[in-house]
Design an enzyme around this catalytic site. Structure first.
Site, PDB file in Angstrom:
ATOM      1  N   ARG A   9     -14.044  -9.117   1.826  1.00 55.37           N
ATOM      2  CA  ARG A   9     -12.712  -8.103   1.789  1.00 55.37           C
ATOM      3  C   ARG A   9     -11.654  -9.769   2.011  1.00 55.37           C
ATOM      4  O   ARG A   9     -10.541  -9.978   1.530  1.00 55.37           O
ATOM      5  CB  ARG A   9     -12.369  -7.121   2.647  1.00 55.37           C
ATOM      6  CG  ARG A   9     -12.835  -5.722   2.035  1.00 55.37           C
ATOM      7  CD  ARG A   9     -11.791  -5.372   0.824  1.00 55.37           C
ATOM      8  NE  ARG A   9     -10.400  -5.395   0.450  1.00 55.37           N
ATOM      9  CZ  ARG A   9     -10.210  -4.499   0.660  1.00 55.37           C
ATOM     10  NH1 ARG A   9     -10.443  -2.943   1.257  1.00 55.37           N
ATOM     11  NH2 ARG A   9      -8.115  -4.778   0.318  1.00 55.37           N
TER      12      ARG A   9
ATOM     13  N   HIS B 251      -7.065   0.246  -6.557  1.00 54.82           N
ATOM     14  CA  HIS B 251      -7.994  -0.289  -5.281  1.00 54.82           C
ATOM     15  C   HIS B 251      -8.289  -1.869  -5.772  1.00 54.82           C
ATOM     16  O   HIS B 251      -9.559  -1.838  -5.335  1.00 54.82           O
ATOM     17  CB  HIS B 251      -8.620   0.334  -4.090  1.00 54.82           C
ATOM     18  CG  HIS B 251      -8.041  -0.195  -3.317  1.00 54.82           C
ATOM     19  ND1 HIS B 251      -7.605  -1.105  -2.893  1.00 54.82           N
ATOM     20  CD2 HIS B 251      -8.854  -0.188  -2.170  1.00 54.82           C
ATOM     21  CE1 HIS B 251      -7.899  -1.194  -1.279  1.00 54.82           C
ATOM     22  NE2 HIS B 251      -8.697  -0.642  -1.141  1.00 54.82           N
TER      23      HIS B 251
ATOM     24  N   CYS C 162     -16.631   1.678  -0.140  1.00 52.58           N
ATOM     25  CA  CYS C 162     -15.098   0.950   0.542  1.00 52.58           C
ATOM     26  C   CYS C 162     -14.974   0.836   2.375  1.00 52.58           C
ATOM     27  O   CYS C 162     -14.024   0.117   2.703  1.00 52.58           O
ATOM     28  CB  CYS C 162     -14.194   0.952  -0.774  1.00 52.58           C
ATOM     29  SG  CYS C 162     -13.309   3.695   0.172  1.00 52.58           S
TER      30      CYS C 162
ATOM     31  N   ASP D 102     -16.989   7.059  -2.119  1.00 53.60           N
ATOM     32  CA  ASP D 102     -16.111   7.573  -1.360  1.00 53.60           C
ATOM     33  C   ASP D 102     -15.269   8.246  -1.003  1.00 53.60           C
ATOM     34  O   ASP D 102     -16.251   9.701  -1.054  1.00 53.60           O
ATOM     35  CB  ASP D 102     -14.858   6.552  -2.506  1.00 53.60           C
ATOM     36  CG  ASP D 102     -13.442   6.267  -1.081  1.00 53.60           C
ATOM     37  OD1 ASP D 102     -13.436   6.409  -0.199  1.00 53.60           O
ATOM     38  OD2 ASP D 102     -12.723   5.740  -2.403  1.00 53.60           O
TER      39      ASP D 102
ATOM     40  N   ARG E 222       0.810  -0.809  -0.317  1.00 51.14           N
ATOM     41  CA  ARG E 222       0.155   0.021   0.119  1.00 51.14           C
ATOM     42  C   ARG E 222       1.401   1.347  -0.356  1.00 51.14           C
ATOM     43  O   ARG E 222       1.748   1.639   0.736  1.00 51.14           O
ATOM     44  CB  ARG E 222      -0.901  -0.454   1.576  1.00 51.14           C
ATOM     45  CG  ARG E 222      -1.593   1.260   1.809  1.00 51.14           C
ATOM     46  CD  ARG E 222      -2.801   0.761   2.474  1.00 51.14           C
ATOM     47  NE  ARG E 222      -3.806   0.484   1.876  1.00 51.14           N
ATOM     48  CZ  ARG E 222      -5.140   0.438   2.273  1.00 51.14           C
ATOM     49  NH1 ARG E 222      -5.496   1.210   2.914  1.00 51.14           N
ATOM     50  NH2 ARG E 222      -6.046  -0.095   1.637  1.00 51.14           N
TER      51      ARG E 222
HETATM   52  N1  NVA Z   1      -9.762   6.847  -1.934  1.00 48.30           N
HETATM   53  C1  NVA Z   1      -9.446   6.390  -0.261  1.00 48.30           C
HETATM   54  C2  NVA Z   1      -9.971   4.952   0.067  1.00 48.30           C
HETATM   55  C3  NVA Z   1      -9.850   4.153   0.983  1.00 48.30           C
HETATM   56  C4  NVA Z   1      -9.808   2.566   1.218  1.00 48.30           C
HETATM   57  C5  NVA Z   1      -7.764   6.100  -0.909  1.00 48.30           C
HETATM   58  O1  NVA Z   1      -7.564   6.000  -1.076  1.00 48.30           O
HETATM   59  O2  NVA Z   1      -7.985   7.292   0.786  1.00 48.30           O
HETATM   60  N1   CP Z   2     -11.361  -0.061   1.972  1.00 48.65           N
HETATM   61  C1   CP Z   2     -10.151  -0.110   3.135  1.00 48.65           C
HETATM   62  O1   CP Z   2      -9.545   0.149   1.965  1.00 48.65           O
HETATM   63  O2   CP Z   2     -10.462   0.338   3.659  1.00 48.65           O
HETATM   64  P1   CP Z   2      -8.848   0.372   4.840  1.00 48.65           P
HETATM   65  O3   CP Z   2      -8.431   1.696   4.158  1.00 48.65           O
HETATM   66  O4   CP Z   2      -9.179   0.383   6.316  1.00 48.65           O
HETATM   67  O5   CP Z   2      -7.408  -0.946   4.192  1.00 48.65           O
END
Ligand code: NVA
Ligand code: CP
Length: 305
Positions: free
Chosen positions: A288, A129, A260, A220, A102
């Site tokens: 998930r 994602h 999400c 989101d 990540r």
């Molecule tokens: N679009 C959000 C998704 C988090 C799971 C981010 O990148 O922070």
């Molecule tokens: N939806 C998702 O990826 O959540 P987290 O950021 O908690 O992993």
């Protein structure tokens, strides 16, 4: 498939396999069946951003499959002190069996994957994602059946989540109706590539228009990780982009709502919608786990009977 960096890394047959394997693995764990297909395997999680669902699902999933996980806060490794991504990849991939990352720019995970001896999974980048969208499609199928020819509506930021929805449109055969503010549209290349593959995508600035007749409505946060300093300007730009009862009323009467998570009630979604009858966000989050397991198995040991 060696790596899973975007949904463009899988084809229709692989996508269909992953969904059905996910259902099998979910049934097994619900029935208490011990299934240690990944005994002796090590997953490294290299995270440069916060996470709840992704980390918990990978760690629990690997445990349930009989393997182990090593969580590496990127900033606490030598990557955080500037060791080149390519060197880090060669070293870490010589000791573990699979790696989920990540991070910020998508180019970081691509460079890591280029030098990795083992499969690399995108656990979220600024661009995409993909693990989340597999879970979302699986959740739709569980609730409503085949997603082919259905309409997925997105209201909000043209971000990593939307890009993955767009990447998967042709793969799963759903239509997309998207509403984003003028300056927060999805990446034009992502849209163009999806259209080349035959995806049916309509983009507007009007949330009510995008929601019309939709079978699934999703949104989101207005400010993704890494964009927190833009929160105030985004709150102004996205003021008319809340998924609320008025938006859901434009959708099909059987439409479901997904997010999400984490969510901001009163911003991108009203409490009435996320906590209401049409919301499937808790199933979506749990799924998930099951998707992560199917993906790990597939990357490490291929299709299972
Ligand atoms: N679009 C959000 C998704 C988090 C799971 C981010 O990148 O922070
Ligand atoms: N939806 C998702 O990826 O959540 P987290 O950021 O908690 O992993």
């Amino acid at each position: 498939m060696k790596h899973f960096l975007t949904l463009q890394d899988i084809d229709q047959q692989q996508a269909a396999y992953l969904l059905q394997r996910c259902a099998q693995l979910k049934t097994k764990v619900k029935q208490g069946e011990v299934h240690h297909s990944l005994a002796g395997k090590m997953l490294a999680l290299i995270f440069d951003k916060a996470s709840t669902r992704t980390r918990v699902s990978f760690e629990t999933g690997m445990f349930q499959l009989g393997g182990s996980t090593m969580f590496l806060d990127a900033q606490a490794t030598q990557i955080g002190r500037g060791e080149p991504i390519e060197d880090s990849s060669r070293v870490i991939s010589s000791m573990v069996d699979v790696i989920a990352i990540r991070t910020h720019e998508h180019s970081i995970i691509q460079r890591f994957a280029d030098y990795s001896k083992v499969p690399v999974i995108n656990a979220l980048t600024e661009l995409a994602h993909p693990c989340q969208i597999l879970a979302d499609v699986f959740t739709y199928v569980e609730h409503r059946g085949d997603i082919h020819s259905k309409t997925v509506c997105w209201v909000g930021d043209g971000n990593n989540m939307l890009h993955s929805w767009i990447n998967a449109a042709a793969l799963f055969g759903y239509r997309m109706q998207i509403a984003c503010p003028e300056n927060y549209m999805p990446d034009a290349d992502v849209v163009a590539q999806a259209k080349l593959l035959g995806a049916d995508i309509e983009i507007t600035t009007d949330p009510l228009e995008a929601a019309t007749g939709a079978d699934l409505v999703s949104t989101d946060v207005w400010a993704s990780m890494g964009h927190e300093q833009e929160q105030a300007q985004r709150v102004a730009a996205f003021a008319n982009y809340q998924v609320n009862t008025a938006v859901m009323q434009q959708a099909d009467h059987a439409a479901i709502f997904m997010h999400c998570l984490p969510a901001h009630r009163g911003e991108e979604v009203s409490a009435a919608v996320i906590d209401g009858q049409q919301s499937v966000v808790w199933d979506e989050a749990e799924n998930r786990l099951h998707v992560q397991k199917a993906l790990l198995e597939y990357l490490l040991i291929g299709e299972q009977a």
